[in-house]
Structure formats: structure tokens, C-alpha cells
Design an enzyme around this catalytic site. Structure first.
Site, PDB file in Angstrom:
ATOM      1  N   SER A 239       0.848  -1.183   0.000  1.00 51.85           N
ATOM      2  CA  SER A 239       0.000   0.000   0.000  1.00 51.85           C
ATOM      3  C   SER A 239       0.888   1.239   0.000  1.00 51.85           C
ATOM      4  O   SER A 239       2.120   1.134   0.007  1.00 51.85           O
ATOM      5  CB  SER A 239      -0.902   0.012   1.236  1.00 51.85           C
ATOM      6  OG  SER A 239      -0.107   0.108   2.423  1.00 51.85           O
ATOM      7  N   LYS A 240       0.273   2.409   0.018  1.00 51.33           N
ATOM      8  CA  LYS A 240       1.049   3.651  -0.002  1.00 51.33           C
ATOM      9  C   LYS A 240       1.979   3.767   1.199  1.00 51.33           C
ATOM     10  O   LYS A 240       3.070   4.321   1.098  1.00 51.33           O
ATOM     11  CB  LYS A 240       0.107   4.858  -0.058  1.00 51.33           C
ATOM     12  CG  LYS A 240      -0.517   5.074  -1.429  1.00 51.33           C
ATOM     13  CD  LYS A 240      -1.309   6.370  -1.468  1.00 51.33           C
ATOM     14  CE  LYS A 240      -1.876   6.616  -2.865  1.00 51.33           C
ATOM     15  NZ  LYS A 240      -2.638   7.885  -2.932  1.00 51.33           N
ATOM     16  N   ARG A 241       1.545   3.226   2.335  1.00 54.77           N
ATOM     17  CA  ARG A 241       2.401   3.337   3.521  1.00 54.77           C
ATOM     18  C   ARG A 241       3.670   2.492   3.376  1.00 54.77           C
ATOM     19  O   ARG A 241       4.657   2.729   4.054  1.00 54.77           O
ATOM     20  CB  ARG A 241       1.635   2.932   4.777  1.00 54.77           C
ATOM     21  CG  ARG A 241       1.259   1.468   4.854  1.00 54.77           C
ATOM     22  CD  ARG A 241       0.384   1.200   6.078  1.00 54.77           C
ATOM     23  NE  ARG A 241      -0.102  -0.171   6.112  1.00 54.77           N
ATOM     24  CZ  ARG A 241       0.546  -1.178   6.667  1.00 54.77           C
ATOM     25  NH1 ARG A 241       1.724  -0.960   7.229  1.00 54.77           N
ATOM     26  NH2 ARG A 241       0.035  -2.387   6.677  1.00 54.77           N
ATOM     27  N   HIS A 242       3.630   1.492   2.490  1.00 55.11           N
ATOM     28  CA  HIS A 242       4.817   0.664   2.248  1.00 55.11           C
ATOM     29  C   HIS A 242       5.714   1.259   1.161  1.00 55.11           C
ATOM     30  O   HIS A 242       6.867   0.873   1.034  1.00 55.11           O
ATOM     31  CB  HIS A 242       4.413  -0.744   1.798  1.00 55.11           C
ATOM     32  CG  HIS A 242       3.640  -1.521   2.815  1.00 55.11           C
ATOM     33  ND1 HIS A 242       2.326  -1.903   2.622  1.00 55.11           N
ATOM     34  CD2 HIS A 242       3.986  -1.992   4.035  1.00 55.11           C
ATOM     35  CE1 HIS A 242       1.903  -2.583   3.673  1.00 55.11           C
ATOM     36  NE2 HIS A 242       2.885  -2.645   4.551  1.00 55.11           N
ATOM     37  N   GLY A 243       5.165   2.137   0.333  1.00 52.10           N
ATOM     38  CA  GLY A 243       5.939   2.682  -0.781  1.00 52.10           C
ATOM     39  C   GLY A 243       5.287   2.485  -2.129  1.00 52.10           C
ATOM     40  O   GLY A 243       5.938   2.618  -3.160  1.00 52.10           O
TER      41      GLY A 243
END
Length: 472
Positions: A239-243
Site C-alpha cells: 500500500s502507499k504506507r509501504h511505498g
């Protein structure tokens, strides 16, 4: 294979070129190049409600930045609609498709009953024609085989067997006559001469349905390679929090296309224990057998490490070109702590040799070089303030200032010799001199090597900054 290898990347233009799509594009590009074949781009824009011109532009721009240039102009799926309808008509004529009409409520009821029975859904019109009055409102469905199995021979997953009674009669043409993705992708891959379909393993079930369409049309199957998806470092879906950001976001964060290509290649593919894989070696080494079956895990620390390697090896001209592109595109992220309009590339250029060595990204390089653009009085961070307020520091700075004033030649060797002589003369360890000097000249306790800092600032600026912090 006797015919040339042709691969394709086929994104849906509903957003940016995300990291998973960029990796898929890279694998297709690298395989085609490794085999002396062609890499093509198809924009799958049949979903008009979600496809946008901005998204198309973002995908093209992202691929251009990554250096993944297609060998021909992009194919737009929406422009092939007549051909898709033509093939659907062929399937109707051959008995491999049928017209079906049912309301949304009836379709839902059919699916629920099929789900309860543990079989695939079949719809009105499969076994006998629908009433003439419903033809204009009907969809065209594929008449999937009920018995037997569909086998996917996959270059990554191995043989995957799916029972035909688990595959429903999918829609080929909607009631308005427009083709669905499942039909369009088969027709386009066939017409474009695609020999290898390399894509995410979330398409594996779709693949079985598409193979049935190929077989009904008596078309040769391409080779399939379904790549495990990318997960975050915690094992969860990326997801966005992972990159999971767009390619342009990585440019804005100061990553180099060479570094991104290397890192993306390592996300699910390997060549022995090699971690640094320049693009020419990627093309030489890439094969489908090197793709791992397990999901890859996105790791920003590893990306930083690999990208730092390319930053340090890039020529000064290449770095200047990339920095210029960053500034001109005005794509800076909030990670840059100072305004981009303060950046003077002419000041950075002569100092790249040591700035590159300490930087994992171009943004980090600019942050490292920030001391060059600071104005007097410098903003001091807390640690710098503390270093400057220690007993005896003012006397040290006065003594160093005197030495610098009288230094004949302003070069790195002369500066190093001067400071070491000063330390020896006053029986001081260098650790007593460097921290306050670094703080006075940069406003921080973190900077490039002190000799590089002093040399890069120049005599006049060093004297001014020292005078500004020396207490009367």
C-alpha cells in the site's frame, strides 16, 4: 521459438504508474531486450468511466523516466472496438458464445444458486435462444465448457489446473455493444503478435478464461508468466504506507532511474547473489526462470542502498542533468527542508565529488549541500547550539579564524594541515575542534567532512560565518 519474441505492458489508465506496474513493465522490457525481441505498450482504456487523459500522461511519463521505451507507438484498446465486436460475432457463429438477457436481480439470483451448488453460473440463452424482444437488450456471453479442465502452463507458477465447472460464462459484449476486458485482451494480444504474457498472478484465474477463448478461436496460445505480487515489509498487501507510489513520486524523492530499474529487477527476480545489476547486465542476464514464486517484499532501506550506489557512480554531468530536471519539473516532495528556489547548481557543481559519496538520493544530496546556501546568521539546530556553547569553544574559533585569515592557498590539503597544526600547537584532540567548527559553518552537527565543508564554502564565506558566531 522460431518467431521473434514480443512482449507487452498493458496498464489501465485509471491512475499513476504504480510500483507494481513499473516492475511488470520492466520484466516485459528486460525479457524482450534479452531475447532480441520487441517490447510493446497497450493502454487498456475500455473503461471510459475511469480512464483519464491525465492518467495516460502519467503512465507515459513514468515509463519515459524509467527508460522503458516501447518499440512502437502505444496501442489504445478503445480504438480496436470494431475488431473486438467482429471476434465476438465469430464466436456467436461458431456456437462458442450466446446472447443472454436477464435483469440485474435475475443475474444475482443465478449466481447465488450456482454458488450454493458449488458450480459456475450459467445464464439464459445458453441452451436455447432468448426471445427476439430481448435481443437488443442482451449481452453476449462466452459459452464456457462445463466438463474437463483448463490447464495453464506457466513459466513461473508451473502447471495450474482449473476445473471448467468453476469458470462461469463471462460477458464478451455488454448490452450497449461495447467489449469487455476479457475479450479485448485476448484479441489484442493475438493481433499484436504477443508471444509472452508477463503479468501479476492476480490474473491467473482470468488466464484460464482467456485460454478458453483462445481455444474456441483456434488461436495459438502465448507463453504465460504470472509474477507474484509485491508485499510490504510486514507481509501485508503493498500500500502507499509501504511505498506503493507512482514512478513520478520516486523521481520527486530523488531516486535515479538506473537505481529504480536495478531495485525493481530485484523485486521478485534474481541472478545468483548479485545485488547491483546495471541495466546492460539486466538485459544480458534476464530470463523467466529467475522469477521467484514467492511474493517480493518492498524494502525502502534496500532501495536507498542500491540507489546510493548509482548516485556515487554517476558522472558529475549526469547528476547535474538529473538535478536540473528535478528543479525544472518542480517535483520536490516535502522531504526537502528548504525552498528549491535557494538552490544554486553552479555552487553545487564543483563539490559533487564528495556530495555524491554521502547521498543515497538526489534529495539527500541537496540536503547535504544545504549549508552552501545558508545566509548569515545561520539557523542553528539544538545540537549545534549546544556545541557552540561549551567552555573554551569561543577561543578555539578565534584561533582558527586567525589561522584561516593568514592561509596562503585555499585548498583542501592546506586546510587539513592547518587544522591539524592548530590542534597540535594547543594540545587539543581534533574532536574538540571539528564539532564547534562544523556547527559554526553549517548550523548543524551533520555535514560532509569538515575539510570539504571549509574548502567548498571558500575563504570569504568561512571568515564571515566564524565572525558571526564568535562572541565579543
Amino acid at each position: 521459438m522460431s518467431h521473434p519474441i514480443i512482449t507487452r505492458f498493458a496498464p489501465s489508465p485509471t491512475g499513476y504508474l504504480h510500483i507494481g506496474g513499473a516492475r511488470t513493465a520492466l520484466f516485459n522490457w528486460a525479457f524482450a531486450k534479452s531475447q532480441g525481441g520487441q517490447f510493446l505498450l497497450r493502454i487498456e482504456d475500455t473503461d471510459k468511466a475511469r480512464s483519464t487523459e491525465d492518467a495516460i500522461a502519467a503512465i507515459l511519463k513514468g515509463m519515459d523516466w524509467l527508460g522503458l521505451k516501447a518499440d512502437e507507438e502505444p496501442v489504445f484498446q478503445s480504438r480496436q472496438q470494431e475488431r473486438h465486436v467482429e471476434v465476438a460475432e465469430l464466436l456467436l457463429e461458431s456456437g462458442h458464445a450466446y446472447r443472454s438477457y436477464a435483469t440485474d436481480e435475475e443475474v444475482e439470483d443465478i449466481r447465488n444458486k450456482a454458488r450454493e451448488a458449488g458450480v459456475a453460473a450459467r445464464y439464459p440463452g445458453r441452451d436455447e435462444p432468448i426471445a427476439e424482444e430481448f435481443v437488443d437488450q442482451s449481452v453476449v456471453r462466452f459459452k464456457a465448457p462445463i466438463e474437463g479442465e483448463t490447464k495453464i502452463t506457466d513459466q513461473v507458477q508451473g502447471d495450474v489446473i482449473i476445473r471448467n465447472d468453476q469458470l462461469d460464462d463471462l460477458v464478451l459484449l455488454r448490452s450497449d455493444g461495447s467489449p469487455t476486458y476479457m475479450l479485448a485482451v485476448v484479441v489484442d494480444d493475438h493481433d499484436m503478435g504477443i508471444t509472452h504474457v508477463i503479468r501479476g498472478d492476480d490474473h491467473l484465474t482470468n488466464c484460464a478464461k482467456q485460454i478458453q477463448i483462445y481455444n474456441a478461436l483456434q488461436w495459438d496460445l502465448p507463453e504465460f508468466a504470472h509474477i507474484p505480487l509485491i508485499h510490504g515489509g510486514d507481509g501485508a498487501k503493498l500500500s502507499k504506507r509501504h511505498g506503493a507510489l507512482g514512478a513520478e513520486a520516486y523521481k520527486a524523492m530523488g531516486y535515479l532511474p538506473e537505481g529504480m530499474r536495478n531495485y525493481l529487477a530485484k523485486l521478485g527476480w534474481s541472478h545468483g547473489d548479485d545485488e547491483i545489476i546495471p541495466t546492460d547486465k539486466l538485459i544480458e542476464w534476464f530470463d523467466l526462470s529467475g522469477i521467484n514464486k514467492a511474493p517480493a517484499r518492498f524494502d525502502m532501506a534496500k532501495l536507498d542502498h542500491i540507489n546510493g550506489h548509482y548516485v556515487s557512480l554517476s558522472s558529475d554531468d549526469e547528476i547535474m542533468k538529473d538535478l536540473t530536471s528535478l528543479i525544472e519539473d518542480d517535483v520536490f516532495t516535502p522531504e526537502l527542508s528548504f525552498s528549491s528556489n535557494l538552490i544554486d547548481l553552479k555552487t553545487i557543481a564543483p563539490n559533487l565529488s564528495f556530495l555524491k559519496e554521502r547521498s543515497k538520493t538526489l534529495i539527500e544530496l541537496l540536503e547535504t549541500a544545504a549549508y552552501l546556501f545558508k545566509s548569515i546568521p545561520l539557523d542553528m539546530d539544538a545540537k549545534a547550539e549546544k556545541a557552540l556553547n561549551k567552555d573554551g569553544v569561543n577561543d578555539i574559533l578565534i584561533g582558527v579564524l586567525s589561522k584561516f585569515t593568514n592561509l596562503q592557498e585555499w585548498n583542501r590539503d592546506g586546510i587539513e594541515a592547518l587544522l591539524k597544526d592548530y590542534a597540535s600547537e594547543h594540545d587539543l584532540k581534533f574532536g574538540k575542534i571539528a564539532p564547534p567548527l562544523r556547527s559554526a559553518l553549517t548550523g548543524s552537527m551533520v555535514s560532509p567532512g569538515i575539510y570539504d565543508v571549509i574548502h567548498s564554502l571558500g575563504r570569504e564565506e568561512v571568515l564571515k560565518r566564524l565572525e558571526a558566531v564568535i562572541k565579543a
